[in-house]
Write a protein that holds these residues in place. Sequence first.
Motif, PDB file in Angstrom:
ATOM      1  N   UNK A 256       0.825  -1.208   0.000  1.00 28.46           N
ATOM      2  CA  UNK A 256       0.000   0.000   0.000  1.00 28.46           C
ATOM      3  C   UNK A 256       0.858   1.256   0.000  1.00 28.46           C
ATOM      4  N   UNK A 257       1.862   1.294   0.865  1.00 28.22           N
ATOM      5  CA  UNK A 257       2.747   2.453   0.885  1.00 28.22           C
ATOM      6  C   UNK A 257       3.546   2.606  -0.382  1.00 28.22           C
ATOM      7  N   UNK A 258       4.016   1.489  -0.921  1.00 26.71           N
ATOM      8  CA  UNK A 258       4.809   1.554  -2.150  1.00 26.71           C
ATOM      9  C   UNK A 258       3.967   2.055  -3.321  1.00 26.71           C
ATOM     10  N   UNK A 259       2.743   1.563  -3.446  1.00 25.53           N
ATOM     11  CA  UNK A 259       1.872   2.001  -4.549  1.00 25.53           C
ATOM     12  C   UNK A 259       1.501   3.479  -4.400  1.00 25.53           C
ATOM     13  N   UNK A 260       1.286   3.922  -3.186  1.00 29.34           N
ATOM     14  CA  UNK A 260       0.848   5.306  -2.979  1.00 29.34           C
ATOM     15  C   UNK A 260       1.961   6.296  -3.305  1.00 29.34           C
TER      16      UNK A 260
END
Length: 821
Positions: A256-260
Amino acid sequence: HGTFLDTYFRLSVGQCVRTLTTSKEKEEVTKTLHTLTSYLDDGPQTHYTRTLQFLISNINADWLQLLTVAQCTELWDGLFLRGPPDQTLLALMDGISSMSAGLDRLVSILERFLQSGRLTVLLWTRCQGTGLSDSPQLRETLLSRLVALPDLTANQLHHHNKTLFLPQQYYPLLARDMLTVLERTCQALRGLKDCSLTFVAQALGKACVQGHSGKQVFGVLAPHLSSCTLSDMVWQRVCWKLLENVPERWLESVLTGMCYFSPRPDALSRIMGNLVLKNKKAQFVITHKLLLLQYKYETRVLSILLGYLAQDRERRPLLIQVLRSLCQAWANPSAVRHTPLEQQLYVSRALLLCVGLLSDAELQELRSELLQCMLGGMQSHLDSSVVRVRRMGMVVGECLSSRMDVNGAKLKFEYEHDEETEELLSLMTPLSEEETELLDDRLDLPQDVKGKTVPSQAVPSQAASVAQKSGADPDSELDSDDELTPYDMSADQEMSQAAPPRYLRDCLEAFLSSEDPVRVDLSLRAIEGLVRKNTSTAREVSVELSKVLLHMEDRYNTVGFLSLRQAAMVALTVTDSVPVTEYLTTEFYSMNYSIRQRLDILEVLIMSAQELSQPITDKEGPSKAIQRVTMNTPLYPGDDPIHWRQVVERRIQSKTKRLSKGVTHPPAKPTPNRYAPVAGHFFFPLLRNYDRPQVTFDLLGGDHLVLGRLIHTLGLLMHLAVNAPVATQMGRALLDFVWAVRYHVDQMVRRGVLFAVCSVFLSMPSQSLLVELSDQLFETRAWLADVAEGDPDTDCRNLAVQSLVLMSFFFFPDQEHPSVL
């Protein structure tokens, strides 16, 4: 040999400890500390933790006071900063958590530990496998201390916590240390040395799952990883291995953090690789959870996610799978009725982005499925009573039709454009400028053609051509009118040959038989004033005029037709209330009326009731109170939640008991109005025949829009009847009616039910409520609590909370309601 050395150093460390415990000479203490320091470089470090624990426990010993500040910094502090960093961190964190005396010194050493790059050394030693023994319990303890350092220090230091230990300072520091370790790993791999990223991946996952996957961690990691992997395959392999080693229970937070925070889809593709194909948990998070279950992310994140799936040939089947899931979710009638508007908008964005990424071949293969999705989804959305849902269906239908190009025909709807619709339409933009440049390069277009546009000088305008022609005439300047000042005609009005009508009979005749658009327009504009001036004459033709106006159509495109017709019908209803309301309420359930006409009847009734409810002593006259309704405004004043919420707030304030010595405002005195005597004529006929389906009208069937408007109207009529003698009977009848549809599938109907319940509580006297509805109060309260907790619509939940607050103040004043308030 190793056993002998271990025994030797164990005995030596024990001798040093005994010396420090009993020594009272400065030279002896200094020499012993130098000996312990030398063991960090030459001997095994199995006894290092015990040494640190001894130093921490004797932080206030007498022998330590013999040293100068410089000697303490060099010898005592140096023992913490030069040894194995993992053992140092564990010893320091245990000391800070358990000690009160000497805490400042330990905090200072921990601060220097972080500032001197010892976290980098800790992570790097674990990558090389030279850290503590791989005991699962010890590794988990080290991870917990490493990741939870801000929480542990805050619990112990409270307001005296160091700035470096705060989350906004510590986690970016940890992320930068991870980047340094990843850089060293790349260098080691180029030197053909083995490394392990397991511990770093575990630290990253644990930090993310504790809620720090945002700007503090991936705000630092993602941009750097994106730039490093741009042209370095070793960096790409290191990133892939890092994410593969993240434990599955923490993988969702990391992804989630990487995609955001990934800047582009290609950057996410370089960092993640084909992890979505190798890991089932990653596949579920990327293709299902972030697209169908969660709906809090921006359109940019959706674009990056779907672009990542479209970047690689092996991942494109997942893009097709996602498209099918999105089509099912968007076209599902149950989802349209029961999911929040925000989630429906999120799925619509994802669907349009996904369709835009399809190639022509894929589009042809999926044409039948997309066509079925478009037709079924549009039907589900257009059947909704919520304007935003219908508009969403129109926009998505247009976009899908344009993308599929079915037989060259494209759907086109008329709807009001706003930021939401513009955003949806923009998602179907064919190509960006960068993509166009890449396409030009692939097509090998000539350099003189790429990116060029026709200059404006190459296509002369008509005015320019005329100017050239006039310039050829030598006498053209003599006829020029440029120096003359134009006359202002902006306020001029067109002269009309027809005179406005003076009698109501003339208006009625114009509506029935005239084919002159000017005469019809003048009659429509004059009829309201004539009705209000000639009340006795208006009563003679009130029902007939109301019938003509109700069936009247805008044949001549009259400006303001709807508002003029509505104002005339309201004037007739106010002037001759009983006959006109009897006619309108009867026609509401009659056959062969359109939905628009039935809604017009409800609008006229509620606006007439609002005007009649104004106090008779109001010198401004009743006409000042009427609110004009057009197609661009809400159908009812009560549709605006601020209107009735303000009423609720005022009633709550008036019912609240306050203990104060100041002067209190007296309650407002009831004043007579014209609505109270006729409130029953407005209200009760609308409850008649609601359960009898007609040929063209089924109120409890598919006509959800009319049912929702009817309940809103009844609630407003109930609210306007406050202090009226018939209010008790109206409230009991309204609750009996709405109780049968309180679990309706349409969210607008449920909103109307909640609004009607609020109106009953606001309008009926408390004594009457307790006497007439005592058996229903607790059941109503339980139902409102269920709605406030579990209804999928946000407005319904808010209305239920407001109703619970209202009930708490009115009927349960002696109880506390912390969950509601």
